[in-house]
Design a protein around this motif. Sequence first.
Motif, PDB file in Angstrom:
ATOM      1  N   ALA A  90      -4.436  -4.431   0.585  1.00  8.75           N
ATOM      2  CA  ALA A  90      -4.228  -3.005   0.872  1.00  8.75           C
ATOM      3  C   ALA A  90      -5.517  -2.449   1.474  1.00  8.75           C
ATOM      4  N   ALA A  91      -5.394  -1.318   2.156  1.00  7.79           N
ATOM      5  CA  ALA A  91      -6.552  -0.652   2.755  1.00  7.79           C
ATOM      6  C   ALA A  91      -6.290   0.839   2.836  1.00  7.79           C
ATOM      7  N   TYR A  92      -7.348   1.607   2.744  1.00  2.00           N
ATOM      8  CA  TYR A  92      -7.228   3.057   2.902  1.00  2.00           C
ATOM      9  C   TYR A  92      -6.964   3.428   4.349  1.00  2.00           C
ATOM     10  N   ILE A  93      -7.539   2.663   5.273  1.00  2.00           N
ATOM     11  CA  ILE A  93      -7.430   2.958   6.698  1.00  2.00           C
ATOM     12  C   ILE A  93      -6.607   1.863   7.368  1.00  2.00           C
ATOM     13  N   GLN A  94      -5.651   2.273   8.165  1.00  2.86           N
ATOM     14  CA  GLN A  94      -4.791   1.353   8.907  1.00  2.86           C
ATOM     15  C   GLN A  94      -5.098   1.495  10.399  1.00  2.86           C
ATOM     16  N   THR A  95      -4.621   0.563  11.189  1.00  2.83           N
ATOM     17  CA  THR A  95      -4.758   0.663  12.639  1.00  2.83           C
ATOM     18  C   THR A  95      -4.203   1.994  13.137  1.00  2.83           C
ATOM     19  N   TRP A  96      -3.093   2.385  12.586  1.00  2.00           N
ATOM     20  CA  TRP A  96      -2.408   3.607  13.006  1.00  2.00           C
ATOM     21  C   TRP A  96      -2.937   4.828  12.261  1.00  2.00           C
ATOM     22  N   HIS A  97      -4.153   4.726  11.706  1.00  2.00           N
ATOM     23  CA  HIS A  97      -4.761   5.766  10.881  1.00  2.00           C
ATOM     24  C   HIS A  97      -4.610   7.143  11.533  1.00  2.00           C
ATOM     25  N   THR A  98      -4.139   8.086  10.750  1.00  2.00           N
ATOM     26  CA  THR A  98      -3.914   9.438  11.267  1.00  2.00           C
ATOM     27  C   THR A  98      -4.802  10.476  10.594  1.00  2.00           C
TER      28      THR A  98
ATOM     29  N   ILE B 250      -7.556  -6.793  12.699  1.00  2.00           N
ATOM     30  CA  ILE B 250      -7.415  -7.150  11.286  1.00  2.00           C
ATOM     31  C   ILE B 250      -6.978  -5.952  10.440  1.00  2.00           C
ATOM     32  N   LEU B 251      -7.058  -4.749  10.962  1.00  2.00           N
ATOM     33  CA  LEU B 251      -6.579  -3.584  10.211  1.00  2.00           C
ATOM     34  C   LEU B 251      -5.057  -3.471  10.247  1.00  2.00           C
ATOM     35  N   MET B 252      -4.408  -4.228  11.119  1.00  2.00           N
ATOM     36  CA  MET B 252      -2.952  -4.254  11.172  1.00  2.00           C
ATOM     37  C   MET B 252      -2.437  -4.829   9.850  1.00  2.00           C
ATOM     38  N   ASN B 253      -1.477  -4.170   9.212  1.00  2.00           N
ATOM     39  CA  ASN B 253      -1.027  -4.560   7.871  1.00  2.00           C
ATOM     40  C   ASN B 253      -0.730  -6.048   7.725  1.00  2.00           C
ATOM     41  N   SER B 254       0.123  -6.589   8.572  1.00  2.00           N
ATOM     42  CA  SER B 254       0.544  -7.983   8.415  1.00  2.00           C
ATOM     43  C   SER B 254      -0.628  -8.939   8.630  1.00  2.00           C
ATOM     44  N   LEU B 255      -1.483  -8.650   9.573  1.00  2.50           N
ATOM     45  CA  LEU B 255      -2.622  -9.531   9.837  1.00  2.50           C
ATOM     46  C   LEU B 255      -3.687  -9.405   8.744  1.00  2.50           C
TER      47      LEU B 255
ATOM     48  N   ASP C 122       0.521 -18.297 -10.508  1.00  4.08           N
ATOM     49  CA  ASP C 122      -0.140 -18.255 -11.817  1.00  4.08           C
ATOM     50  C   ASP C 122      -1.171 -17.133 -11.880  1.00  4.08           C
ATOM     51  N   ILE C 123      -1.735 -16.813 -10.727  1.00  8.83           N
ATOM     52  CA  ILE C 123      -2.804 -15.817 -10.643  1.00  8.83           C
ATOM     53  C   ILE C 123      -2.584 -14.965  -9.393  1.00  8.83           C
ATOM     54  N   TYR C 124      -2.791 -13.666  -9.525  1.00  7.28           N
ATOM     55  CA  TYR C 124      -2.766 -12.752  -8.380  1.00  7.28           C
ATOM     56  C   TYR C 124      -4.197 -12.347  -8.047  1.00  7.28           C
ATOM     57  N   VAL C 125      -4.478 -12.279  -6.747  1.00 10.74           N
ATOM     58  CA  VAL C 125      -5.741 -11.711  -6.282  1.00 10.74           C
ATOM     59  C   VAL C 125      -5.372 -10.539  -5.371  1.00 10.74           C
ATOM     60  N   PHE C 126      -5.775  -9.353  -5.796  1.00 11.42           N
ATOM     61  CA  PHE C 126      -5.514  -8.133  -5.031  1.00 11.42           C
ATOM     62  C   PHE C 126      -6.767  -7.801  -4.240  1.00 11.42           C
ATOM     63  N   CYS C 127      -6.629  -7.728  -2.917  1.00 11.05           N
ATOM     64  CA  CYS C 127      -7.758  -7.522  -2.014  1.00 11.05           C
ATOM     65  C   CYS C 127      -7.694  -6.103  -1.453  1.00 11.05           C
ATOM     66  N   LEU C 128      -8.733  -5.348  -1.671  1.00  7.98           N
ATOM     67  CA  LEU C 128      -8.789  -3.972  -1.194  1.00  7.98           C
ATOM     68  C   LEU C 128      -9.890  -3.813  -0.158  1.00  7.98           C
ATOM     69  N   LEU C 129      -9.487  -3.478   1.071  1.00 11.04           N
ATOM     70  CA  LEU C 129     -10.453  -3.090   2.100  1.00 11.04           C
ATOM     71  C   LEU C 129     -10.781  -1.633   1.790  1.00 11.04           C
ATOM     72  N   LYS C 130     -11.887  -1.427   1.072  1.00  9.57           N
ATOM     73  CA  LYS C 130     -12.153  -0.153   0.410  1.00  9.57           C
ATOM     74  C   LYS C 130     -12.918   0.875   1.248  1.00  9.57           C
ATOM     75  N   GLU C 131     -13.446   0.475   2.382  1.00 12.69           N
ATOM     76  CA  GLU C 131     -14.198   1.413   3.220  1.00 12.69           C
ATOM     77  C   GLU C 131     -13.275   2.542   3.678  1.00 12.69           C
TER      78      GLU C 131
END
Length: 185
Positions: free
Chosen positions: A73-81, A28-33, A113-122
């Motif tokens: 969006a997320a701070y950490i990705q699968t490919w996190h470096t 689930i950390l993969m961007n598209s998924l 009509d409405i945007y929901v921005f989801c942040l995986l913040k950990e």
Amino acid sequence: MEKLLPGTKIQGTQYSVSDFWSWGFSDILMNSLRGVYSEFLVGSALGVLQEPRVEWNTYDLMYRGKKIEVKSAAYIQTWHTGKYSKIKFSIEAKKSYNYDTNRYSTNAIRHADIYVFCLLKEKDKNQIDALNMEHWGFFVVPTQILNNLYPTQKSISLSVLEKKSRSVSYEEIKEVIDAVISGEN
């Protein structure tokens, strides 16, 4: 196409649809998924998961007659470096595609009509758990605000977003969107 059930066997193999999903869609950390998962989270909070997801629609969800666009969006990705990702969300106006005529519209607009921005913040790569709703923050913004303040902007940063909205929990998504629809927010 009918909705597939987890135990459905893939004909001619020993595998099921669940096996395929586990193999291809567990990260689930993969961007598209993560984007699709975010749509699922918002849809589950709103109770609108009865129909399968439409991949190339001009919006992600329909709730109480309103089109909802979900961004992730997320701070950490699968490919996190070791370096956190810079948080920004796409708000670009898009042309719609007409499947009957096989043509794009001439005008690019924000269709929801409405945007929901989801942040995986950990931010701790050893602790991050996309299945833990405490690791998420959600920002709800009426499209009209984006159109008024950022009519041609293609993306919005987290710092700007935080000035226009507040982070809400998974449990608050429905309440906040209901308030937006009712004109209370």
